[in-house]
Design an enzyme around this catalytic site. Sequence first.
Site, PDB file in Angstrom:
ATOM      1  N   GLU A   1      -5.929  -7.273  -1.842  1.00 55.36           N
ATOM      2  CA  GLU A   1      -6.476  -7.372  -0.488  1.00 55.36           C
ATOM      3  C   GLU A   1      -7.936  -6.988  -0.589  1.00 55.36           C
ATOM      4  OE1 GLU A   1      -4.838  -5.239   2.828  1.00 55.36           O
ATOM      5  OE2 GLU A   1      -2.794  -5.882   2.415  1.00 55.36           O
TER       6      GLU A   1
ATOM      7  N   GLU B   1       0.830  -1.208   0.000  1.00 59.63           N
ATOM      8  CA  GLU B   1       0.000   0.000   0.000  1.00 59.63           C
ATOM      9  C   GLU B   1       0.867   1.262   0.000  1.00 59.63           C
ATOM     10  OE1 GLU B   1      -4.107  -1.515   2.058  1.00 59.63           O
ATOM     11  OE2 GLU B   1      -2.555  -0.734   3.373  1.00 59.63           O
TER      12      GLU B   1
END
Length: 981
Positions: A291, A201
Site C-alpha cells: 500500500e 496491517e
Amino acid sequence: MNVRPVRRLKVRLLALLAAVTATLALAVSPLSPPTTAVAAAAPRHRVTYDHYSVSIDGQRVLLRSAEFHYFRLPSPDLWRDVLEKYRSAGFNTVSIYFDWAYHSPKAGEYDFTGVRDVDRLLTIAQQAGLYVIARPGPYINAETTGGGFPAWLKNVPGRARTSAPGYTAAYRDWLGHIDPILARHQITRGGSVILYNVENEYAEATDAAYMEDIQNKARADGIDVPTMTNDCCDAASWTSTWASGQGAVQIPGVDDYPQGFDCANADTSWGPWGAGLTERLREDAPVFAAEYQGGSIDQQNAGFDKCRELTGPKYMKFFYKSNLIESGATAFNYYMGFGGTNWGWLAQPNDVYTSYDYGSAITENRLLSDKYDEFKRQNLFLASVAPLTRTDPATAPASSNQAIETVARVNTGTRTQFVLVRHSDHAATTDDSATLDWTTPDGRYQVPVRVEGRDAKVLIAGYDLGGQRLVWSNSELMTHTVSAGRDIAVLYGTDGTQGSTVLRYSSRPTVKVLQGSVKASYSPRPIDPGLPPGSSSGDLRLDYTHSGLARVLISGGGRRPLLLLLGTDAEAAKFWQAGPLLVRGTSLVRSATVRGQTAYVRADTAKAEDVEVFGDAHRLVVNGSPVRTRPTASGSLLGTLPGPEAVRLPALTGWRSKAESPETRPAFDDSGWTAATKTTTESPLKPKTPTVLYADDYGYHYGDVWYRGRFTGTGAETKVSLNAFTGKRGSYLVWLNGRYLGSAAGGVEADADAPVNPAPGRGDFTIPAGLVKAGQQAVLSVLVENQGHNDDWIADDNRFKQPRGLYAVTVTGSDAPISWRIQGAKGGENLTDPTRGPLNNGGLYGERAGWHLPAYPDGTWKTGAATKVTPGVTWQRTSFRLDLPKGQDVPIALRFGGPVGQGYRVQIFLNGWNLGQYGGDIGPQTDFTLPAGLLRQHGGNTLALAIVARADATPAPVSLVALGNERGGVPVSDVPSPSFR
C-alpha cells in the site's frame, strides 16, 4: 490502510533473512496443499517469484496496481467503467478488499448477489485486462464500519484477530464462503487473481497461530497463488512483518504513507512521515509496496480537493520515482486509485464522512484528474521498459552541482541504467541545473539536467528501445511501441527545459523534423573493443526545448525507422497506449484492436476534438462509428471526433413533506419493539444500567436506534442524565413525556483508550417542573444516531467491541426502575430488504414504514418542501424523470446550496438507496454522488430526505448538478430497487 495519527518510525529490520532459492515456486510452499474442498482444475498459468520480481509462466512482471472498493460503488456496471480507466492509466493489476460486513447481515448468512456479486466483479477485472490482488481479510480496515468486521461479531466471545475459538469459527466461516470464489478466479485456473493478501496491517497484539491458520484455511479452500501481507508503518521496528517464523507469508509487503493526512496544509506539507522508501523484508522475495499512498482521508474537513493537492503530481513525481530507484521495488499498489462513496452506514465514523473520494486520481464521480495523467506517464514507462523488473544498485553519475543528487540502478543482464535525478534537499523548491558525468554502457558522456523544486526524473541509458539503441536522454521515456515496421517512442520533460537524446547508429541516419524545433548532429565514435558489438559507430544527438510537441522521423543508419515524439508533461498526457495502437487525443481511450486494416477504438470525448492514431491501420472506427481520416507526415491517421450532446437536468419540484417521530409520544404503541432485558454482554465495557441497553446485543447494528423507557414518577424529578455511544459525528436526542429536552454528542472511539473515559457521551437534561407527575407513568424517549463501528486496527476488543447505544441512565429525584424497549432497523439481523442489504437502513420511523422507497403513497403529505423543521425527524419526498443522451456518461450529484447546515443532518435516499448524510456535524460535503444504475438515467426516480434536527432549522435547498458530460462511457443497467408494497 490505517490512519494511526503518529509519526511513523522508519527503522530497518535488524537483519535480512538469508536468500533461499533463486526462484520460489508455489509447488514448494510450506503451507498445506489444496484439498478437495475445491476441485483443482488443470493450471493454466504458474506464478513464481524471486529476489527481484513476480513472474508469470517464467516471464517477469512489474506489478502496477491501485486499490478499488466495489462496496463503495453500488452499481456493478460502473465497476467496469472504473477498472477500464485503471487499465488505460497503465495499471496491470487491481487490489481489492472483500468486506465481510458488506456480505453478512448475521452469523452464518452471506449474500454474493446484486451489488455484492464478487464473481461478476472478478470477471469484469479479467475482461478489463487486470490481474487481481485479493484481500479478504478477515480484517480489512479501509475506514469501513468495524474495519470490515460485521457488527454481529461484537457479540461473539473471544478477542477478534486472534485464535480465540469463537472468532476462529466466525472467520473460518467467512473465508469458507469467499475463498472458493477467489480460488476459481485464480490465474492458475484461467482467471486473474495472482496474489492472496492475508489479514491487513496486522502489527500489534498479534497471534502467529492465527496468521498461520488463515493461510492453511486458504490452501484448504483451493488458494494456490502466493500469499502476501501488508506490514504497516514502513515496517517500523515495533511491527510484525510476517517475513519469518510462524505465520510468515510468501511475499511480505510494506505500507508507506509518507505525505501523511494533513490536507488542510497541502501547500506546505512535504514528507512528514518519512522518505517513503519501501523496505525489503526478505531476500528471496521482491520489494513490494503493498500500500503506497495514492491519496488521503480528510481528517480536518478541508475537502478532498485539498487532499488531491496534498498527494498531487509533484508528490507523485518525487516520492514514486524515488521509491522505484532507491528501493528497487517491482510491485506497487497505490491506495486508492478510485475511492468511491460510504453509502448507507458503510463508514467507520472516526476518520471519514460520506465521500470516500480520498483525493484519488479518479474522483468519487469517476472523473479523471491531473493525478491520473501522472499515473499514466509513470505506468506506461514501467510497462514499456522490461529491464526494470531486475535491477541492482549501481554507481550513480557524479553531479556538477551539489544541489542536484543522483541515485542509480542497473539491470546486470542488459546493462541498462536507470538514474534518479532530484534535489539533494528533498524539500527544496528552487530551480537548479547540473551536468552529470555519466559512464553509460555505450561510453562516457556529459549530460545536462535541470530540476525544478520538488520534482524528480528517472533517466535511462544503454537501452534497446525496440530496434533502436538509446544511449542516453535527459528527457523521460513515457512509452515506446513498434508498428508497421517502425519504432515509435514518446519522451517528455518539464515545459521550457532543455532536452537531449542520443541514439547509436552504424552510419549516419536521415533525420527529418516533422514538427517543432529540433537540432540534429551526428558524431562518429572511435572503435572501442571494450564496448558491446554495434556500439562503436556513431551517435545521433538531438537537442531541443520541451515545448509543445516535436516530431522527428529517423531512417537509415542500419536500423528500422524511428518516430520520436518529444513533448512536455501535458503533451505526453494526451497519449494513450491501447493494444497495438498509440492514440493521441480524446478524454480516455478504453481499448483498441486492429482487424484487417481497420483500427477499432473505444474512447470518451468531453468535446469535439482531433484524434490521431499511430498503428498499422488505414481506417478508423471509434465507438462503432467510422471516422473520416487523413494520413499525416508522421504516418498516423488524423480524424475528428464529436463531443457530447448538451444535458439539461430537471429542477426538483413537487415536494411533499411530513414530520414523524411518533416514538416521542407517551401513548405510542411500542409493544412490538424488543424488550431490553439482557443482563450480560460480550462488550468489555459493562453497562451502568440494570439491563444491557447496547443496540448490538439486540441485533440492531446500523443507523438510528430508538429507546423508550418507562418509570413511575415521584414528582420530584429534576434532571435526566445519560451516557450514550454513537461514534464520532453522532449525537442523541431526548424527550420526556413528549417534551423535547435536548441533545448531546455521543461517545467515540477515543473513550475506549486508556485511561478509559468513565463518562463517555454525557448529557444532562433539565426536567421542567410539573412534567412528571407523582404516581404516574413517565416515558423517556431517546433517539441514538449510531454513526458506525470502530475499527480494530490495534486488535483490542475495548476498541472494536465498544458498544453503540445507551450506557448509563439516571433520573435525579427518582430511583424508580426503568423498563426499556429498543427498536432499530426493521427486522434487525433478519433483513426485510436483502437487495439493499444490512447497511442501508437504520431505525427511523419513516425507514421502518417505507417512506424512503419508490411508490410510497405520500399523497396525504403536506405539499411543498420542509422550509422549517423542529427537533425530531421530518421527511420530504419528490420524484423526477431523466432521459439522458444515450452513449454518454453524465455523472450527477445532489447539491445542497449555501453554507453547510448546522443543527441538523439529512439522510439522502435515491430510489430507496441510502446514499449518505449531509450536515455540519458530519463533514464539509455538499455534493452527493447519485451513481448511474441506482439513478435511472432513462426513467423515473424517487428522492427522499430524512431530516433529523436537534434544534429549529431551515434545511438547505437541493438541486441536481451534472459534474461531467462525455460521449462514450460504458452501458449501465438499472440496479434493482424494490418499491414500497
